[in-house]
Design an enzyme around this catalytic site. Structure first.
Site, PDB file in Angstrom:
ATOM      1  N   PRO A   1       0.825  -1.218   0.000  1.00 42.70           N
ATOM      2  CA  PRO A   1       0.000   0.000   0.000  1.00 42.70           C
ATOM      3  C   PRO A   1       0.858   1.267   0.000  1.00 42.70           C
ATOM      4  O   PRO A   1       2.085   1.196  -0.030  1.00 42.70           O
ATOM      5  CB  PRO A   1      -0.779  -0.124   1.311  1.00 42.70           C
ATOM      6  N   TRP A   2       0.183   2.419   0.126  1.00 40.52           N
ATOM      7  CA  TRP A   2       0.883   3.698  -0.013  1.00 40.52           C
ATOM      8  C   TRP A   2       1.263   4.341   1.310  1.00 40.52           C
ATOM      9  O   TRP A   2       1.983   5.333   1.332  1.00 40.52           O
ATOM     10  CB  TRP A   2       0.008   4.697  -0.796  1.00 40.52           C
TER      11      TRP A   2
ATOM     12  N   LYS B   1       4.875  -5.076  -6.430  1.00 38.97           N
ATOM     13  CA  LYS B   1       3.939  -4.122  -7.016  1.00 38.97           C
ATOM     14  C   LYS B   1       3.641  -3.051  -5.972  1.00 38.97           C
ATOM     15  O   LYS B   1       2.849  -3.237  -5.053  1.00 38.97           O
ATOM     16  CB  LYS B   1       2.616  -4.779  -7.444  1.00 38.97           C
TER      17      LYS B   1
ATOM     18  N   GLU C   1       0.107   2.481  -6.695  1.00 41.89           N
ATOM     19  CA  GLU C   1       0.174   3.374  -7.873  1.00 41.89           C
ATOM     20  C   GLU C   1       0.501   4.811  -7.463  1.00 41.89           C
ATOM     21  O   GLU C   1       0.959   5.597  -8.279  1.00 41.89           O
ATOM     22  CB  GLU C   1      -1.128   3.324  -8.675  1.00 41.89           C
TER      23      GLU C   1
ATOM     24  N   SER D   1      -6.109  -3.090   1.909  1.00 44.75           N
ATOM     25  CA  SER D   1      -7.466  -3.059   2.446  1.00 44.75           C
ATOM     26  C   SER D   1      -8.102  -4.448   2.453  1.00 44.75           C
ATOM     27  O   SER D   1      -7.757  -5.302   1.626  1.00 44.75           O
ATOM     28  CB  SER D   1      -8.312  -2.119   1.586  1.00 44.75           C
TER      29      SER D   1
ATOM     30  N   GLU E   1      -2.052  -8.836   5.198  1.00 42.80           N
ATOM     31  CA  GLU E   1      -1.962  -7.862   6.300  1.00 42.80           C
ATOM     32  C   GLU E   1      -2.964  -6.768   5.978  1.00 42.80           C
ATOM     33  O   GLU E   1      -2.729  -5.955   5.087  1.00 42.80           O
ATOM     34  CB  GLU E   1      -0.552  -7.254   6.380  1.00 42.80           C
ATOM     35  N   LEU E   2      -4.085  -6.764   6.692  1.00 44.74           N
ATOM     36  CA  LEU E   2      -5.173  -5.883   6.273  1.00 44.74           C
ATOM     37  C   LEU E   2      -5.386  -4.738   7.274  1.00 44.74           C
ATOM     38  O   LEU E   2      -4.462  -4.349   7.953  1.00 44.74           O
ATOM     39  CB  LEU E   2      -6.434  -6.723   6.068  1.00 44.74           C
TER      40      LEU E   2
ATOM     41  N   CYS F   1      -2.257   1.330   9.726  1.00 45.54           N
ATOM     42  CA  CYS F   1      -3.177   0.192   9.897  1.00 45.54           C
ATOM     43  C   CYS F   1      -3.528  -0.021  11.358  1.00 45.54           C
ATOM     44  O   CYS F   1      -4.643  -0.370  11.692  1.00 45.54           O
ATOM     45  CB  CYS F   1      -2.555  -1.060   9.305  1.00 45.54           C
TER      46      CYS F   1
ATOM     47  N   GLU G   1     -12.908   1.242   9.364  1.00 46.03           N
ATOM     48  CA  GLU G   1     -11.584   1.862   9.328  1.00 46.03           C
ATOM     49  C   GLU G   1     -11.675   3.120   8.461  1.00 46.03           C
ATOM     50  O   GLU G   1     -11.990   3.038   7.273  1.00 46.03           O
ATOM     51  CB  GLU G   1     -10.569   0.889   8.712  1.00 46.03           C
TER      52      GLU G   1
ATOM     53  N   PHE H   1      -9.083   5.515   8.271  1.00 44.94           N
ATOM     54  CA  PHE H   1      -7.746   5.758   7.722  1.00 44.94           C
ATOM     55  C   PHE H   1      -7.499   7.248   7.535  1.00 44.94           C
ATOM     56  O   PHE H   1      -7.107   7.716   6.472  1.00 44.94           O
ATOM     57  CB  PHE H   1      -7.571   4.996   6.404  1.00 44.94           C
TER      58      PHE H   1
HETATM   59  P1  NAD Z   1      -5.570  -1.039  -1.226  1.00 46.41           P
HETATM   60  O1  NAD Z   1      -6.073  -2.376  -0.828  1.00 46.41           O
HETATM   61  O2  NAD Z   1      -6.437  -0.159  -2.012  1.00 46.41           O
HETATM   62  O3  NAD Z   1      -4.228  -1.205  -2.073  1.00 46.41           O
HETATM   63  C1  NAD Z   1      -3.105  -1.892  -1.571  1.00 46.41           C
HETATM   64  C2  NAD Z   1      -2.301  -2.425  -2.743  1.00 46.41           C
HETATM   65  O4  NAD Z   1      -3.058  -3.444  -3.387  1.00 46.41           O
HETATM   66  C3  NAD Z   1      -2.009  -1.388  -3.818  1.00 46.41           C
HETATM   67  O5  NAD Z   1      -0.743  -1.647  -4.370  1.00 46.41           O
HETATM   68  C4  NAD Z   1      -3.113  -1.642  -4.846  1.00 46.41           C
HETATM   69  O6  NAD Z   1      -2.768  -1.231  -6.137  1.00 46.41           O
HETATM   70  C5  NAD Z   1      -3.242  -3.150  -4.766  1.00 46.41           C
HETATM   71  N1  NAD Z   1      -4.553  -3.685  -5.136  1.00 46.41           N
HETATM   72  C6  NAD Z   1      -5.759  -3.077  -5.000  1.00 46.41           C
HETATM   73  N2  NAD Z   1      -6.731  -3.904  -5.440  1.00 46.41           N
HETATM   74  C7  NAD Z   1      -6.129  -5.056  -5.835  1.00 46.41           C
HETATM   75  C8  NAD Z   1      -6.593  -6.280  -6.386  1.00 46.41           C
HETATM   76  N3  NAD Z   1      -7.879  -6.480  -6.610  1.00 46.41           N
HETATM   77  N4  NAD Z   1      -5.704  -7.245  -6.680  1.00 46.41           N
HETATM   78  C9  NAD Z   1      -4.392  -7.063  -6.440  1.00 46.41           C
HETATM   79  N5  NAD Z   1      -3.882  -5.911  -5.945  1.00 46.41           N
HETATM   80  C10 NAD Z   1      -4.737  -4.916  -5.627  1.00 46.41           C
HETATM   81  O7  NAD Z   1      -5.091  -0.345   0.128  1.00 46.41           O
HETATM   82  P2  NAD Z   1      -4.429   1.079   0.296  1.00 46.41           P
HETATM   83  O8  NAD Z   1      -5.505   2.107   0.188  1.00 46.41           O
HETATM   84  O9  NAD Z   1      -3.232   1.210  -0.565  1.00 46.41           O
HETATM   85  O10 NAD Z   1      -3.906   0.975   1.815  1.00 46.41           O
HETATM   86  C11 NAD Z   1      -4.726   1.192   2.900  1.00 46.41           C
HETATM   87  C12 NAD Z   1      -5.099  -0.124   3.551  1.00 46.41           C
HETATM   88  O11 NAD Z   1      -3.931  -0.882   3.873  1.00 46.41           O
HETATM   89  C13 NAD Z   1      -5.792   0.099   4.879  1.00 46.41           C
HETATM   90  O12 NAD Z   1      -6.884  -0.769   4.993  1.00 46.41           O
HETATM   91  C14 NAD Z   1      -4.714  -0.239   5.898  1.00 46.41           C
HETATM   92  O13 NAD Z   1      -5.190  -0.603   7.163  1.00 46.41           O
HETATM   93  C15 NAD Z   1      -4.005  -1.349   5.213  1.00 46.41           C
HETATM   94  N6  NAD Z   1      -2.654  -1.545   5.801  1.00 46.41           N
HETATM   95  C16 NAD Z   1      -2.421  -2.638   6.590  1.00 46.41           C
HETATM   96  C17 NAD Z   1      -1.175  -2.821   7.199  1.00 46.41           C
HETATM   97  C18 NAD Z   1      -0.893  -4.012   8.087  1.00 46.41           C
HETATM   98  O14 NAD Z   1       0.270  -4.247   8.412  1.00 46.41           O
HETATM   99  N7  NAD Z   1      -1.881  -4.791   8.504  1.00 46.41           N
HETATM  100  C19 NAD Z   1      -0.171  -1.874   6.985  1.00 46.41           C
HETATM  101  C20 NAD Z   1      -0.450  -0.766   6.192  1.00 46.41           C
HETATM  102  C21 NAD Z   1      -1.699  -0.611   5.599  1.00 46.41           C
END
Ligand code: NAD
Length: 484
Positions: free
Chosen positions: A155-156, A180, A183, A234, A255-256, A289, A386, A388
């Site tokens: 994630p970002w 990956k 973006e 997420s 890790e969500l 997170c 959440e 965020f």
């Molecule tokens: P996101 O799920 O939108 O994206 C995360 C990554 O997954 C990005 O690289 C995105 O391009 C990719 N992605 C999105 N949809 C996908 C799919 N269908 N198939 C494969 N890849 C896909 O999340 P975000 O907005 O980047 O990050 C925020 C989320 O991350 C929050 O829910 C946060 O709690 C979680 N997070 C968890 C931890 C942890 O350690 N548990 C740490 C940091 C962030």
């Protein structure tokens, strides 16, 4: 500055196969400052092929654990050398102050790489006594082999640190990888890949394909030669990844998100709890997170504590994080800005008391005011979902049982913090809360030796620690017939 970023495949910068690109937008100014390649399934195929070659026939396959460890130490040194560069890349991409990644994310990444260097030489098998083979004695032992090519989806919010959690462990185990990045934040992963090349990792061990989740992420999950998907992000994307990669029998680690409770008892060290809760709410604009966004406070101090939190929220200076004195920048992107404001409005509509902050309407930049709600209950959207962003929800409880019940009444289970001076209660509550990590009078530290991960909607599997490296191995059993 205009950035033109490409994939990093087999040691070389590569444009997307169809030449398409994604604009990178500055969250402070809302201006486009560069672009990255918009990866395709063809790009993923190329990167996986490079990773597969190293895994099966390359110089990487020939290295033993100690040799992989030496490369990890070199990479750690280079990451440490480039601390300021990497902190700036991550900070600027999401409008965060570079001080946070300089003090936390980059040192944590370095520590993970150094710890993993030690793990690389410790991935031992077992010798297992058996009943033999039709009356003849046997020797059975197991070896740990790399699981294969890994797809690491990141994630970002803390791009470098989360990338390295995966990278350090999988390299220790002898795997190869296609990363990956998000973006929005491809910069630090690309810099890391260049540093790995400088450290001497063979080309093709570490590849980076930039682009969207629905395109690059999905292609990785569907690729027949990717053995494991390690995902942080997420729950929505995690669910889809399970559906795609799970049915193809890939290993999947998720890790969500979280909605982590901070449980503050009447006897808590008030100022420490206040400082801890403020940090847990507002670090990285609440885009963490494990953000402690559900603050459960015992009735005796609830009103005073909520008022003090609101005062702390109002005192936070929001603005361009590059300006002196500014403590909080904007949230990372427009979608996040809209989401946070939507939840703040929902909190108001559902009857919580707004003590600080509120819906934000800045002229320019995705700035959100630190927001505190009191008199909330656990059924409200601001207590369940959440957000965020920098939004805290204060809920009052009377007894320890009620506090534990409230803490566990969540679809999430990532982290929790208990603030109390009663030692026995601290242990009771720590045992009773259903989460992956508990802090007592502190935040559960992000230490390279500690496992990290959640239960329920917060995910599957653990990163970090020796177990994190073992999770990138398969155990193979070998039995040798020993006729007398
Ligand atoms: P996101 O799920 O939108 O994206 C995360 C990554 O997954 C990005 O690289 C995105 O391009 C990719 N992605 C999105 N949809 C996908 C799919 N269908 N198939 C494969 N890849 C896909 O999340 P975000 O907005 O980047 O990050 C925020 C989320 O991350 C929050 O829910 C946060 O709690 C979680 N997070 C968890 C931890 C942890 O350690 N548990 C740490 C940091 C962030």
């Amino acid at each position: 500055m205009t950035e033109h970023l490409n994939h990093f495949i087999a040691g070389t910068g590569v444009e997307a196969s169809d030449g398409r690109r994604i604009a990178l937008v500055n969250p402070v100014t809302e201006q486009v400052y560069g672009s990255c390649a918009r990866g395709t399934a063809e790009d993923v195929d190329r990167a996986v092929a490079a990773a597969q070659r190293q895994l099966e026939h390359g110089a990487w396959r020939q290295l033993d654990g100690a040799q992989r460890g030496r490369l990890l130490v070199k990479l750690a040194d280079l990451v440490e050398r480039d601390t300021d560069v990497l902190a700036d890349l991550d900070a600027d991409a999401i409008g965060r102050s570079p001080l946070e990644p300089r003090r936390l994310d980059v040192p944590n990444a370095v520590a993970n790489l150094r710890a993993a260097a030690g793990w690389a030489n410790q991935l031992e098998g077992r010798t297992i006594p058996t009943g033999g083979y039709f009356g003849t004695k046997t020797l059975s032992y197991t070896v740990r082999e790399p699981v294969g090519v890994v797809g690491a989806i990141v994630p970002w919010n803390s791009p470098l640190m989360i990338t390295v959690w995966k990278l350090a462990a999988l390299l220790a185990a002898g795997c190869t990888v296609v990363i990956k990045p998000s973006e929005e934040t491809p910069q630090s992963a690309l810099h890391l890949a260049a540093l790995a090349q400088e450290a001497g990792f063979p080309d093709g061990v570490i590849n980076v394909v930039t682009g969207y989740g629905a395109e690059v992420g999905r292609a990785l999950c569907e690729h027949p030669h990717v053995a494991k998907i390690s995902f942080t992000g997420s729950p929505e994307a995690g669910r889809e990844i399970q559906r795609t990669a799970g049915v193809l029998f890939k290993h999947v680690a998720l890790e969500l998100g979280g909605k982590s409770p901070q449980i503050v008892f009447d006897d808590a060290p008030f100022d420490d709890a206040l400082r801890g809760c403020t940090l847990g709410l507002f670090a990285n604009q609440g885009q963490v997170c494990a953000a402690g966004s559900r603050i459960l406070v015992q009735r005796g101090i609830a009103e005073r504590f909520a008022a003090a939190l609101a005062e702390a929220a109002r005192a936070v200076k929001v603005g361009d994080p590059r300006e002196p004195g500014v403590q909080m920048g904007p949230v990372a992107k427009k979608a996040q800005f809209d989401r946070v404001n939507r939840y703040i409005q929902l909190g108001i509509d559902q009857g919580a008391t707004l003590l600080a902050g509120g819906v934000s309407t800045p002229e320019r930049g995705w700035f959100v005011r630190p927001t505190i709600f009191a008199n909330a209950n656990n059924e409200m959207a601001i207590a369940r979902d959440e957000i965020f962003g920098p939004v805290g929800t204060v809920i009052t409880f009377d007894s320890e049982e009620e506090a534990v019940a409230l803490a566990n009444d969540s679809t999430y289970g990532l982290a929790a913090t208990v603030w109390t001076t009663d030692l026995a209660r601290a242990h009771r509550v720590a045992a009773a809360v259903k989460v992956g990590a508990v802090g007592v009078n502190c935040w559960s530290p992000l230490d390279a030796n500690l496992p990290w991960g959640g239960v329920k909607t917060s995910g599957i599997g653990r990163e970090g620690g020796f177990g994190g490296a073992m999770a990138y191995t398969e155990e193979k059993v070998i039995t040798v017939l020993l006729p007398t």
